[in-house]
Design a protein around this motif. Sequence first.
Motif, PDB file in Angstrom:
ATOM      1  N   MET A 121       0.777  -1.121   0.150  1.00 42.84           N
ATOM      2  CA  MET A 121      -0.118  -0.119   0.117  1.00 42.84           C
ATOM      3  C   MET A 121       0.912   1.008  -0.077  1.00 42.84           C
ATOM      4  O   MET A 121       2.022   1.296   0.564  1.00 42.84           O
ATOM      5  CB  MET A 121      -0.801   0.048   1.246  1.00 42.84           C
ATOM      6  N   GLN A 122       0.393   2.257  -0.800  1.00 44.86           N
ATOM      7  CA  GLN A 122       1.068   3.611  -0.670  1.00 44.86           C
ATOM      8  C   GLN A 122       0.181   4.586  -0.145  1.00 44.86           C
ATOM      9  O   GLN A 122      -1.130   4.340   0.171  1.00 44.86           O
ATOM     10  CB  GLN A 122       1.432   4.068  -2.097  1.00 44.86           C
ATOM     11  N   ILE A 123       0.744   5.769   0.285  1.00 48.57           N
ATOM     12  CA  ILE A 123      -0.111   6.794   0.814  1.00 48.57           C
ATOM     13  C   ILE A 123      -0.898   7.379  -0.385  1.00 48.57           C
ATOM     14  O   ILE A 123      -0.538   7.101  -1.663  1.00 48.57           O
ATOM     15  CB  ILE A 123       0.624   7.935   1.615  1.00 48.57           C
ATOM     16  N   PHE A 124      -2.201   8.274  -0.366  1.00 47.26           N
ATOM     17  CA  PHE A 124      -2.995   8.654  -1.208  1.00 47.26           C
ATOM     18  C   PHE A 124      -2.405   9.549  -2.193  1.00 47.26           C
ATOM     19  O   PHE A 124      -1.718  10.347  -1.680  1.00 47.26           O
ATOM     20  CB  PHE A 124      -4.007   9.163  -0.816  1.00 47.26           C
ATOM     21  N   PRO A 125      -2.558   9.227  -3.615  1.00 46.15           N
ATOM     22  CA  PRO A 125      -1.642  10.132  -4.363  1.00 46.15           C
ATOM     23  C   PRO A 125      -2.087  11.522  -4.215  1.00 46.15           C
ATOM     24  O   PRO A 125      -1.287  12.313  -4.479  1.00 46.15           O
ATOM     25  CB  PRO A 125      -2.352   9.546  -5.808  1.00 46.15           C
ATOM     26  N   GLU A 126      -3.284  11.886  -4.038  1.00 47.06           N
ATOM     27  CA  GLU A 126      -3.636  13.163  -3.541  1.00 47.06           C
ATOM     28  C   GLU A 126      -2.823  13.797  -2.431  1.00 47.06           C
ATOM     29  O   GLU A 126      -2.337  15.151  -2.330  1.00 47.06           O
ATOM     30  CB  GLU A 126      -5.171  13.535  -3.431  1.00 47.06           C
ATOM     31  N   LEU A 127      -2.441  13.062  -1.492  1.00 47.29           N
ATOM     32  CA  LEU A 127      -1.756  13.579  -0.512  1.00 47.29           C
ATOM     33  C   LEU A 127      -0.256  13.877  -0.989  1.00 47.29           C
ATOM     34  O   LEU A 127       0.458  14.641  -0.303  1.00 47.29           O
ATOM     35  CB  LEU A 127      -1.802  12.544   0.835  1.00 47.29           C
ATOM     36  N   VAL A 128       0.236  12.894  -1.571  1.00 51.60           N
ATOM     37  CA  VAL A 128       1.634  12.748  -2.207  1.00 51.60           C
ATOM     38  C   VAL A 128       1.732  14.270  -2.969  1.00 51.60           C
ATOM     39  O   VAL A 128       2.757  14.957  -2.682  1.00 51.60           O
ATOM     40  CB  VAL A 128       1.912  11.809  -3.237  1.00 51.60           C
ATOM     41  N   ASP A 129       0.815  14.630  -3.809  1.00 56.26           N
ATOM     42  CA  ASP A 129       0.843  15.870  -4.341  1.00 56.26           C
ATOM     43  C   ASP A 129       0.740  17.150  -3.604  1.00 56.26           C
ATOM     44  O   ASP A 129       1.535  17.981  -3.688  1.00 56.26           O
ATOM     45  CB  ASP A 129      -0.339  15.987  -5.549  1.00 56.26           C
ATOM     46  N   LYS A 130       0.070  16.933  -2.610  1.00 57.83           N
ATOM     47  CA  LYS A 130      -0.122  17.940  -1.535  1.00 57.83           C
ATOM     48  C   LYS A 130       1.057  18.446  -0.832  1.00 57.83           C
ATOM     49  O   LYS A 130       1.586  19.406  -0.661  1.00 57.83           O
ATOM     50  CB  LYS A 130      -1.226  17.771  -0.692  1.00 57.83           C
ATOM     51  N   LEU A 131       1.813  17.170  -0.610  1.00 58.02           N
ATOM     52  CA  LEU A 131       2.966  17.421   0.431  1.00 58.02           C
ATOM     53  C   LEU A 131       4.189  17.767  -0.615  1.00 58.02           C
ATOM     54  O   LEU A 131       4.995  18.666  -0.055  1.00 58.02           O
ATOM     55  CB  LEU A 131       3.509  16.098   0.815  1.00 58.02           C
ATOM     56  N   ARG A 132       4.240  17.705  -1.673  1.00 57.39           N
ATOM     57  CA  ARG A 132       5.237  18.320  -2.432  1.00 57.39           C
ATOM     58  C   ARG A 132       5.001  19.537  -2.866  1.00 57.39           C
ATOM     59  O   ARG A 132       5.994  20.352  -3.185  1.00 57.39           O
ATOM     60  CB  ARG A 132       5.169  17.391  -3.912  1.00 57.39           C
ATOM     61  N   ARG A 133       3.684  20.010  -2.935  1.00 57.46           N
ATOM     62  CA  ARG A 133       3.466  21.374  -3.111  1.00 57.46           C
ATOM     63  C   ARG A 133       3.631  22.223  -2.045  1.00 57.46           C
ATOM     64  O   ARG A 133       3.723  23.562  -2.017  1.00 57.46           O
ATOM     65  CB  ARG A 133       2.032  21.724  -3.683  1.00 57.46           C
ATOM     66  N   SER A 134       3.571  21.641  -0.826  1.00 58.74           N
ATOM     67  CA  SER A 134       3.243  22.535   0.294  1.00 58.74           C
ATOM     68  C   SER A 134       4.813  22.882   0.989  1.00 58.74           C
ATOM     69  O   SER A 134       5.782  22.427   0.491  1.00 58.74           O
ATOM     70  CB  SER A 134       2.608  21.901   1.518  1.00 58.74           C
ATOM     71  N   GLY A 135       4.757  23.948   1.800  1.00 58.38           N
ATOM     72  CA  GLY A 135       6.105  24.298   2.289  1.00 58.38           C
ATOM     73  C   GLY A 135       6.405  23.436   3.581  1.00 58.38           C
ATOM     74  O   GLY A 135       5.559  22.532   4.163  1.00 58.38           O
ATOM     75  N   ASP A 136       7.717  23.480   4.022  1.00 63.15           N
ATOM     76  CA  ASP A 136       8.088  22.599   5.135  1.00 63.15           C
ATOM     77  C   ASP A 136       7.008  22.854   6.307  1.00 63.15           C
ATOM     78  O   ASP A 136       6.884  21.551   6.978  1.00 63.15           O
ATOM     79  CB  ASP A 136       9.639  22.904   5.638  1.00 63.15           C
ATOM     80  N   GLU A 137       6.662  23.945   6.785  1.00 65.65           N
ATOM     81  CA  GLU A 137       5.910  23.990   7.940  1.00 65.65           C
ATOM     82  C   GLU A 137       4.664  23.272   7.849  1.00 65.65           C
ATOM     83  O   GLU A 137       4.251  22.503   8.721  1.00 65.65           O
ATOM     84  CB  GLU A 137       5.845  25.556   8.464  1.00 65.65           C
ATOM     85  N   SER A 138       3.958  23.458   6.780  1.00 71.10           N
ATOM     86  CA  SER A 138       2.657  22.903   6.476  1.00 71.10           C
ATOM     87  C   SER A 138       3.064  21.301   6.705  1.00 71.10           C
ATOM     88  O   SER A 138       2.159  20.563   7.023  1.00 71.10           O
ATOM     89  CB  SER A 138       2.044  23.212   5.125  1.00 71.10           C
ATOM     90  N   TYR A 144      -8.079   9.387   9.020  1.00 71.48           N
ATOM     91  CA  TYR A 144      -6.753   9.811   8.464  1.00 71.48           C
ATOM     92  C   TYR A 144      -6.784  11.027   7.660  1.00 71.48           C
ATOM     93  O   TYR A 144      -6.025  11.942   7.762  1.00 71.48           O
ATOM     94  CB  TYR A 144      -6.249   8.775   7.777  1.00 71.48           C
ATOM     95  N   MET A 145      -7.788  10.936   6.810  1.00 67.67           N
ATOM     96  CA  MET A 145      -7.845  12.082   5.733  1.00 67.67           C
ATOM     97  C   MET A 145      -8.350  13.517   6.387  1.00 67.67           C
ATOM     98  O   MET A 145      -7.953  14.573   5.944  1.00 67.67           O
ATOM     99  CB  MET A 145      -8.839  11.972   4.722  1.00 67.67           C
ATOM    100  N   SER A 146      -8.951  13.287   7.523  1.00 70.04           N
ATOM    101  CA  SER A 146      -9.342  14.704   8.226  1.00 70.04           C
ATOM    102  C   SER A 146      -8.480  15.240   9.103  1.00 70.04           C
ATOM    103  O   SER A 146      -8.338  16.347   9.248  1.00 70.04           O
ATOM    104  CB  SER A 146     -10.626  14.403   8.917  1.00 70.04           C
ATOM    105  N   VAL A 147      -7.521  14.260   9.491  1.00 74.54           N
ATOM    106  CA  VAL A 147      -6.410  14.839  10.521  1.00 74.54           C
ATOM    107  C   VAL A 147      -5.166  15.380   9.750  1.00 74.54           C
ATOM    108  O   VAL A 147      -4.654  16.132  10.189  1.00 74.54           O
ATOM    109  CB  VAL A 147      -5.851  13.772  11.304  1.00 74.54           C
ATOM    110  N   ILE A 148      -5.207  14.872   8.315  1.00 75.70           N
ATOM    111  CA  ILE A 148      -4.066  15.441   7.563  1.00 75.70           C
ATOM    112  C   ILE A 148      -4.604  16.739   6.636  1.00 75.70           C
ATOM    113  O   ILE A 148      -3.582  17.434   6.119  1.00 75.70           O
ATOM    114  CB  ILE A 148      -3.447  14.093   6.564  1.00 75.70           C
TER     115      ILE A 148
END
Length: 137
Positions: A1-18, A131-135
């Motif tokens: 299993m991998q983490i959700f693709p939408e989360l991967v994209d979100k993390l790549r676009r977000s700043g370090d603090e976020s 999981y999705m609500s907490v992230i």
Amino acid sequence: MQIFPELVDKLRRSGDESRHRIVERACLLAVQRADVAAPTLTEALDVIHRRSFGVPDLRSQVDGLAQELDEIAWDIQDRIGTGGATEAEYRRAFVKARAAAAIGFALDGSLSASFDSLYEAYCAIGSRDDYMSVIAD
């Protein structure tokens, strides 16, 4: 299993603090769901909260705890079906190990380690909706 693709994209676009906030919240929920407590984990969560990444001794202590918890889970898994353990006992042990592993990865602070941390946290949390609500950031 991998983490959700939408989360991967979100993390790549977000700043370090976020990204660090997202990982911290996932780790906190993982620990709560796992009902795992240890002084090392408390200290590690404080380090994550303060963003004081790269504490090598602490990382190795948390990794050691995760390994111990994995071994406990594997032992329980080996005893399932012989009357010595149940699937529920194995699941509880597995979740504890995954929560500790999530914290260990989070101590690194890097993007790559964040993906690993979130994967482990998801395994500990066990509910996609929770999981999705907490992230959500």
